[in-house]
Design a protein around this motif. Sequence first.
Motif, PDB file in Angstrom:
ATOM      1  N   LEU A 196      56.300  72.761  76.291  1.00 17.49           N
ATOM      2  CA  LEU A 196      56.829  73.988  75.702  1.00 17.49           C
ATOM      3  C   LEU A 196      56.260  74.123  74.295  1.00 17.49           C
ATOM      4  O   LEU A 196      56.361  73.198  73.488  1.00 17.49           O
ATOM      5  CB  LEU A 196      58.354  73.947  75.657  1.00 17.49           C
ATOM      6  N   ILE A 197      55.649  75.267  74.009  1.00 17.82           N
ATOM      7  CA  ILE A 197      55.007  75.490  72.714  1.00 17.82           C
ATOM      8  C   ILE A 197      55.560  76.770  72.099  1.00 17.82           C
ATOM      9  O   ILE A 197      55.626  77.808  72.768  1.00 17.82           O
ATOM     10  CB  ILE A 197      53.479  75.622  72.876  1.00 17.82           C
ATOM     11  N   THR A 198      55.961  76.694  70.841  1.00 17.04           N
ATOM     12  CA  THR A 198      56.348  77.907  70.126  1.00 17.04           C
ATOM     13  C   THR A 198      55.173  78.359  69.280  1.00 17.04           C
ATOM     14  O   THR A 198      54.412  77.546  68.754  1.00 17.04           O
ATOM     15  CB  THR A 198      57.583  77.688  69.236  1.00 17.04           C
ATOM     16  N   VAL A 272      57.766  67.858  76.680  1.00 18.95           N
ATOM     17  CA  VAL A 272      57.181  67.867  75.341  1.00 18.95           C
ATOM     18  C   VAL A 272      57.437  69.222  74.708  1.00 18.95           C
ATOM     19  O   VAL A 272      57.224  70.257  75.357  1.00 18.95           O
ATOM     20  CB  VAL A 272      55.657  67.590  75.379  1.00 18.95           C
ATOM     21  N   VAL A 273      57.903  69.243  73.466  1.00 21.81           N
ATOM     22  CA  VAL A 273      58.082  70.485  72.714  1.00 21.81           C
ATOM     23  C   VAL A 273      57.189  70.435  71.485  1.00 21.81           C
ATOM     24  O   VAL A 273      57.262  69.471  70.707  1.00 21.81           O
ATOM     25  CB  VAL A 273      59.539  70.699  72.266  1.00 21.81           C
ATOM     26  N   ILE A 274      56.342  71.440  71.318  1.00 20.94           N
ATOM     27  CA  ILE A 274      55.477  71.534  70.144  1.00 20.94           C
ATOM     28  C   ILE A 274      55.880  72.782  69.372  1.00 20.94           C
ATOM     29  O   ILE A 274      55.642  73.903  69.815  1.00 20.94           O
ATOM     30  CB  ILE A 274      53.987  71.586  70.534  1.00 20.94           C
ATOM     31  N   PHE A 321      59.890  64.693  73.912  1.00 17.87           N
ATOM     32  CA  PHE A 321      58.941  64.298  72.867  1.00 17.87           C
ATOM     33  C   PHE A 321      58.742  65.520  71.987  1.00 17.87           C
ATOM     34  O   PHE A 321      58.308  66.573  72.451  1.00 17.87           O
ATOM     35  CB  PHE A 321      57.622  63.847  73.483  1.00 17.87           C
ATOM     36  N   VAL A 322      59.047  65.393  70.698  1.00 11.67           N
ATOM     37  CA  VAL A 322      59.094  66.552  69.805  1.00 11.67           C
ATOM     38  C   VAL A 322      57.974  66.481  68.762  1.00 11.67           C
ATOM     39  O   VAL A 322      57.805  65.457  68.081  1.00 11.67           O
ATOM     40  CB  VAL A 322      60.462  66.641  69.094  1.00 11.67           C
ATOM     41  N   VAL A 323      57.233  67.582  68.644  1.00 11.81           N
ATOM     42  CA  VAL A 323      56.172  67.707  67.651  1.00 11.81           C
ATOM     43  C   VAL A 323      56.499  68.891  66.750  1.00 11.81           C
ATOM     44  O   VAL A 323      56.709  70.008  67.237  1.00 11.81           O
ATOM     45  CB  VAL A 323      54.797  67.919  68.313  1.00 11.81           C
ATOM     46  N   LEU A 352      54.558  65.026  63.288  1.00 12.04           N
ATOM     47  CA  LEU A 352      54.585  66.227  62.461  1.00 12.04           C
ATOM     48  C   LEU A 352      53.154  66.563  62.087  1.00 12.04           C
ATOM     49  O   LEU A 352      52.437  65.716  61.533  1.00 12.04           O
ATOM     50  CB  LEU A 352      55.424  66.017  61.196  1.00 12.04           C
ATOM     51  N   VAL A 353      52.737  67.770  62.409  1.00 17.52           N
ATOM     52  CA  VAL A 353      51.368  68.215  62.140  1.00 17.52           C
ATOM     53  C   VAL A 353      51.373  69.003  60.831  1.00 17.52           C
ATOM     54  O   VAL A 353      51.948  70.089  60.750  1.00 17.52           O
ATOM     55  CB  VAL A 353      50.835  69.080  63.289  1.00 17.52           C
TER      56      VAL A 353
END
Length: 403
Positions: A196-198, A272-274, A321-323, A352-353
Motif C-alpha cells: 500500500l503506497i500513499t 507493507v505500507v509506504i 512493515f511501515v516505511v 524512514l526515507v
Amino acid sequence: MRVLLGVTGGVAAYKAAIVLRRLKEDGHTVRVIPTAAALQFVGRATWEALSGLPATSDTFDNVPAVEHVKLGQQADLVLVAPATADFLAQLAHGEARDLLGNALLATRAPVVVAPAMHTEMWEKASTRANVATLRERGITVIEPAVGRLTGPDSGPGRLPEPDEIVAAAYAALDGKSPGTRASSIPWGDLVGTRVLITAGGTREPIDAVRYLGNISTGHQGFALAEAARERGADVTVVAANVVLPVSEGVTRIDVETSRELAEAVRATASDVVIMAAAVADFRPRETAATKIKKDGSGTLTLELVETEDILRGLVEAGGRFVVGFAAETGDDAASALDHARTKARRKGADLLVFNPVGGGRGFGDVPNEVTILDAQGEEVARAAGSKLAVAHAVLDAVVSRRH
C-alpha cells in the motif's frame, strides 16, 4: 540473477520449459518472452506456472511500464532457446518485430542463443552468415546437436539438451559463477506481497473554495507503485489530489484530506505500507460553509489544530512493515538530515526515507536524492537519480529488511 528467457516457434520449445526449471532450481528469477509462434507449441499458462511471473509476448503488453525496453535493460542474462532460422535473421539485422526483438535491442547483458532447425536451414549460406555476424558482435551462438529432428529427418540442427544450454549460458557470464554475478533488481521478489503506497499531497479545507495544501505532485509515490508492480507485488495507491495516470494492474483510491487518507490506509489490507504522501501537519479547527469575504481589516486569523499522526499510528498498531517519508529543510536549529534522524526515532517506522527539499529539489518530475534511515536514525542506504531508480532503491531496502 535475472534471466530473460526468449522462446521462439519450434517443436523444441518444450525443452525450454526444462531449461526454465533448471534456472529456477539454481535460484535465479526468470522472465519468459514467448513469441506468437512459440505459443503454438507451449502455452502461456505453462510459462507463467513454471516461472511464477507474467509471460508477455506482445510489444504492447503493459505499455505504461514500458516493458519492451525495461525487460532488456533489467536483465543480467538473455537466453533464447530454441532460436529458429527466422529469429537468427531478425537478430542479425537488428529488427524488433515483437517484444523479444525489442528487449534484445534494449539489453546490454550477455546474450546466448541456442539454434534449432532442420539441417538444410542450419547449413544454408544465409543462416551461416547470420550466425557469423552474431558471433562477431559478441553474441554466444551454441552449436546445435546432431540427432533426430521433426519427422524422419536426422542431422545437425537439433536443440542441445537443457543441461548443456544452461552450462553454455553460465559460461557466457564473463567467467563468473552464476551465483556471484551481480544482480540489481530481482524479478518477482515482491510476488505475493500486498503493498500500500500513499502519494501526493492532502488538502485541508478552509472554506467552500480554499484549502491548506502543499506542492507534492505524487511522482515519487507513483514511481514506487510502478516499481512494486514490476517486482510482482499486489499494489494499491491511495492518491491525494494526484493528476498522474496509474500503471496498469495497480488499484487506485482517490482522497483529498488527511482524514480521508488515514481512513483509506486503515481500511486497506496490506503487508507493507509506504507513506510517500505529503500529509498536512495542521488543519483549520473549523471550516466555513461559505467563502470567507474580505472585511476591510487587512488580516484574517485561522486557528489550526494538528492532524492525526498516521505514520505513528501504523507503527503502534503493528502487523505491517511501515516505511515513512520525511521531506525536510535545514534551519538554525539543525540540518535537514538531523531533523530526519530525530523524526525517525520519534516515529519508530521500520524505515524512514529522507529527502532534502527546496530549491527545485524533491517535488515534481525531477531527479530525487534520498537517505534511508532505520528506526534508530541510522543510515541504511542512499540513492539518487530518477524517481523510478529511487523507488527501486527503497524497495531493495524493504526486501532486505523484511527477511
